[in-house]
Design an enzyme around this catalytic site. Structure first.
Site, mmCIF file in Angstrom:
data_model
loop_
_atom_site.group_PDB
_atom_site.id
_atom_site.type_symbol
_atom_site.label_atom_id
_atom_site.label_comp_id
_atom_site.label_asym_id
_atom_site.label_seq_id
_atom_site.Cartn_x
_atom_site.Cartn_y
_atom_site.Cartn_z
ATOM 1 N NE ARG A 66 -3.825 0.052 0.640
ATOM 2 C CZ ARG A 66 -4.554 0.639 -0.298
ATOM 3 N NH1 ARG A 66 -4.563 0.169 -1.520
ATOM 4 N NH2 ARG A 66 -5.283 1.706 -0.013
ATOM 5 C CG HIS A 120 -8.416 6.033 10.590
ATOM 6 N ND1 HIS A 120 -9.440 5.714 9.718
ATOM 7 C CD2 HIS A 120 -8.999 6.162 11.805
ATOM 8 C CE1 HIS A 120 -10.580 5.660 10.380
ATOM 9 N NE2 HIS A 120 -10.349 5.937 11.647
ATOM 10 C CB CYS A 147 13.981 2.238 15.114
ATOM 11 S SG CYS A 147 13.530 3.861 15.753
ATOM 12 C CB THR A 187 -16.116 8.916 4.691
ATOM 13 O OG1 THR A 187 -16.163 7.897 5.677
ATOM 14 C CG2 THR A 187 -16.904 10.112 5.172
ATOM 15 C CG ASN A 212 -19.984 9.542 -0.306
ATOM 16 O OD1 ASN A 212 -18.772 9.638 -0.199
ATOM 17 N ND2 ASN A 212 -20.620 8.380 -0.188
HETATM 18 P P1 OAD Z 1 -14.901 3.458 2.307
HETATM 19 O O1 OAD Z 1 -14.209 2.657 1.273
HETATM 20 O O2 OAD Z 1 -15.634 2.733 3.386
HETATM 21 O O3 OAD Z 1 -15.952 4.429 1.627
HETATM 22 C C1 OAD Z 1 -15.608 5.236 0.537
HETATM 23 C C2 OAD Z 1 -16.786 6.126 0.189
HETATM 24 O O4 OAD Z 1 -16.383 6.957 -0.871
HETATM 25 C C3 OAD Z 1 -18.036 5.360 -0.280
HETATM 26 O O5 OAD Z 1 -19.196 5.897 0.350
HETATM 27 C C4 OAD Z 1 -18.071 5.634 -1.793
HETATM 28 O O6 OAD Z 1 -19.387 5.751 -2.286
HETATM 29 C C5 OAD Z 1 -17.384 6.980 -1.864
HETATM 30 N N1 OAD Z 1 -16.703 7.223 -3.147
HETATM 31 C C6 OAD Z 1 -16.101 6.337 -3.982
HETATM 32 N N2 OAD Z 1 -15.586 6.947 -5.045
HETATM 33 C C7 OAD Z 1 -15.859 8.272 -4.888
HETATM 34 C C8 OAD Z 1 -15.596 9.436 -5.664
HETATM 35 N N3 OAD Z 1 -14.945 9.384 -6.827
HETATM 36 N N4 OAD Z 1 -16.036 10.619 -5.199
HETATM 37 C C9 OAD Z 1 -16.703 10.710 -4.023
HETATM 38 N N5 OAD Z 1 -16.983 9.652 -3.249
HETATM 39 C C10 OAD Z 1 -16.563 8.443 -3.678
HETATM 40 O O7 OAD Z 1 -13.802 4.443 2.906
HETATM 41 P P2 OAD Z 1 -13.804 5.239 4.282
HETATM 42 O O8 OAD Z 1 -15.170 5.718 4.620
HETATM 43 O O9 OAD Z 1 -12.720 6.227 4.196
HETATM 44 O O10 OAD Z 1 -9.769 2.533 8.387
HETATM 45 O O11 OAD Z 1 -13.397 4.098 5.281
HETATM 46 C C11 OAD Z 1 -13.256 4.413 6.636
HETATM 47 C C12 OAD Z 1 -12.171 3.580 7.248
HETATM 48 O O12 OAD Z 1 -12.440 2.199 7.021
HETATM 49 C C13 OAD Z 1 -10.803 3.768 6.641
HETATM 50 O O13 OAD Z 1 -10.103 4.885 7.160
HETATM 51 C C14 OAD Z 1 -10.089 2.504 6.989
HETATM 52 C C15 OAD Z 1 -11.191 1.541 6.653
HETATM 53 O O14 OAD Z 1 -11.176 0.312 7.250
HETATM 54 C C16 OAD Z 1 -8.729 1.821 8.841
HETATM 55 O O15 OAD Z 1 -8.036 1.127 8.128
HETATM 56 C C17 OAD Z 1 -8.507 2.000 10.301
#
Ligand code: OAD
Length: 244
Positions: A66, A120, A147, A187, A212
């Site tokens: 990643r 995060h 380290c 998100t 979104n």
């Molecule tokens: P998600 O992958 O859960 O959600 C991404 C969101 O972005 C979804 O609602 C999609 O509809 C939207 N999306 C996708 N493409 C897009 C675009 N081009 N424009 C606008 N929106 C778009 O990601 P997060 O909500 O960030 O945590 O996930 C939250 C956390 O879950 C992350 O930080 C990570 C993950 O597990 C950890 O790893 C601790």
């Protein structure tokens, strides 16, 4: 948006959707039909403290992959628009702005934003389990490099795993308590505590806006939801807020 001239302090929460059009996989699908990262990797295999204890090689290799993958990606129009807002909004006295990101990439910063808080963690930082120091890191960790601070071979990704406490929560809630506008961008609203910020904002009487691609698990909580790709809806909203 109504009563725009009464807005002074803004808190923006971003998630994987804002970086999707830069070519970074989201976690839960909706990324060019490729499926989300968590559809190809089990969270409990790679993103928990237990996984790291059981199979550190697998976890380190996953994050090495990643970390390598984000470094040739570029900020997109949404990152640039937020950077412009970051520059221009707080220039006027009495106005504040904070970008809270769940993302572990550095595209907000490379886009030019400065007031960014990574709740995060970050791919480009390594955290030493022996001396607790965090060091800038761009290379792999799987070979157990020493380290830079103490020399111990105990570096892990500086990523908040499931079951760990996100960073800087006190600062985030302090900013929310002062805010007049909370904006959530890209998100899914699936992961707490970030998913709960909109409810806190509502309890505090703050105006809430969601930008979104599609409706999210949290959409019902927002005063307003605007749907579309981040590269379109975010610059349009920033233009509106800054008056073109
Ligand atoms: P998600 O992958 O859960 O959600 C991404 C969101 O972005 C979804 O609602 C999609 O509809 C939207 N999306 C996708 N493409 C897009 C675009 N081009 N424009 C606008 N929106 C778009 O990601 P997060 O909500 O960030 O945590 O996930 C939250 C956390 O879950 C992350 O930080 C990570 C993950 O597990 C950890 O790893 C601790």
């Amino acid at each position: 948006m109504a009563a725009m001239d009464s807005i002074r302090n803004i808190v923006i929460l971003t998630g994987a959707g804002i970086s999707a059009e830069s070519g970074i996989d989201t976690f839960r699908g909706a990324n060019d039909g490729r499926g989300g990262l968590w559809e190809n990797h089990r969270v409990e295999d790679v993103a928990t403290p237990g996984a790291y204890e059981r199979d550190p090689d697998l976890v380190l290799r996953f994050y090495d992959m990643r970390r390598a993958a984000i470094q040739d990606k570029q900020p997109n129009a949404a990152h640039h628009a937020l950077a412009r807002l970051d520059r221009e909004w707080a220039r006027e006295p009495g106005r504040e702005l904070l970008i809270v990101t769940q993302n572990v990439d550095d595209l907000h910063q490379r886009g030019g934003a400065r007031r960014v808080l990574h709740m995060h963690g970050q791919h480009l930082t390594a955290w030493c389990g022996a001396c607790d120091m965090r060091s800038p890191w761009t290379g792999p960790l799987a070979q157990r490099p020493p380290c830079p601070a103490c020399g111990a071979a105990a570096l892990r990704p500086d990523i908040v795993w499931f079951g760990e406490m996100p960073y800087r929560m006190d600062e985030i809630y302090a900013a929310l308590r002062k805010a007049d506008l909370f904006v959530s961008i890209g998100t899914s609203g699936a992961v707490y505590p970030a998913a709960g910020f909109v409810r806190s904002a509502r309890e505090l009487g703050i105006r809430t806006l969601e930008l979104n691609l599609e409706r999210s698990q949290g959409s019902d909580w927002f005063h307003e939801t605007r749907l579309g790709p981040a590269t379109q809806v975010v610059p349009a909203w920033v233009d509106e807020l800054l008056g073109g």
